[in-house]
Design a protein around this motif. Structure first.
Motif, short mmCIF file in Angstrom:
data_model
loop_
_atom_site.label_atom_id
_atom_site.label_comp_id
_atom_site.label_asym_id
_atom_site.label_seq_id
_atom_site.Cartn_x
_atom_site.Cartn_y
_atom_site.Cartn_z
N SER A 21 0.84 -1.20 0.00
CA SER A 21 0.00 0.00 0.00
C SER A 21 0.87 1.24 0.00
CB SER A 21 -0.92 0.02 1.23
OG SER A 21 -1.81 -1.08 1.22
N SER A 22 0.32 2.30 -0.59
CA SER A 22 0.97 3.61 -0.58
C SER A 22 0.17 4.51 0.37
CB SER A 22 0.98 4.21 -2.00
OG SER A 22 1.50 5.52 -1.98
N VAL A 23 0.88 5.11 1.34
CA VAL A 23 0.21 5.89 2.38
C VAL A 23 0.81 7.29 2.45
CG1 VAL A 23 -0.45 5.95 4.81
CG2 VAL A 23 -0.09 3.74 3.68
N LEU A 24 -0.07 8.29 2.51
CA LEU A 24 0.37 9.68 2.69
C LEU A 24 0.02 10.11 4.11
CD1 LEU A 24 1.47 12.35 1.59
CD2 LEU A 24 -0.87 12.91 0.85
N LEU A 25 1.05 10.51 4.85
CA LEU A 25 0.87 10.94 6.24
C LEU A 25 1.02 12.45 6.35
CD1 LEU A 25 2.95 8.27 8.21
CD2 LEU A 25 0.49 8.26 7.75
#
Length: 224
Positions: free
Chosen positions: A136-140
């Motif tokens: 998964s690609s996650v933006l924090l």
């Protein structure tokens, strides 16, 4: 062969064999030959008491084959020909030569057995192949305590968190207001190895990183 035997799985066929062996020790006379092995392979089982000559001949051939293949009286290849067998198939065996008559005998592997062996090998490879986990690609969005927080050290604190299945990506500072900026940063995770919630609670917002980080929010979460 001087005599052709057909339907050896029937009583009539065995009767023909019995009559022929009444005056012969073997199919072609007094010596074991290729014909004996072929006929033996065509007989489904040992002839009963009603066929004494055929029964004695069957035991003799079985004994001879047992010397070449202990415990493997099965279908054989003789001099380039294949004699079918109704016995349980065996895996392919090295060539064996009879002591007296010079006949080469080979255990034959059946098509069904080869297919079953291939399926077993394929199953072994499947079990050994590691299961591929999703990513998964996650933006924090990482927020500091105030405008005096050193954002460079804040980002260093974020990237200092390392674990299997976690890869940090691009980042940038975004103005919030009143001189305060927040850090947005991308990361790629292996789903089976990294829990985003645990990453935030146990690493990013806990000591010593909470000296710089006030809170972390998930802005985007996409399966790769």
């Amino acid at each position: 062969m001087a005599v052709t035997f057909s339907d050896l799985h029937t009583e009539q066929g065995l009767k023909t064999l019995e009559e022929h062996l009444a005056g012969n020790s073997y199919i072609s006379g007094d010596q074991l030959s290729l014909d004996d092995v072929k006929v033996y392979a065509a007989v489904l089982e040992k002839p009963g008491d009603g066929f004494p000559n055929a029964s004695k001949w069957y035991d003799s051939i079985a004994s001879h084959l047992a010397k070449c293949f202990p415990g493997k009286a099965v279908g054989v290849r003789v001099g380039g020909g294949v004699a079918p067998s109704e016995e349980a198939p065996q895996t392919e065996a090295p060539a064996a030569r009879a002591d007296d008559d010079g006949i080469d005998l080979f255990a034959d592997e059946t098509e069904d057995e080869r297919k079953a062996a291939e399926e077993r090998e394929a199953a072994k490879k499947d079990t050994k192949k590691p299961k591929e986990s999703g990513k998964s690609s996650v933006l924090l969005e990482v927020k500091p305590w105030d405008d005096e927080t050193d954002m460079k050290k804040l980002e260093e604190a974020v990237r200092s968190v390392q674990m299997p299945g976690l890869t940090w990506g691009a980042s940038k500072l975004v103005p919030v207001g009143y001189g305060i900026k927040k850090l947005t940063i991308m990361m790629t995770i292996v789903d089976d190895l990294v829990s985003v919630d645990n990453l935030i609670e146990d690493h990013l917002t806990s000591e010593p990183n909470n000296e710089y980080i006030q809170s972390v929010d998930i802005v985007a979460f996409n399966k790769i």
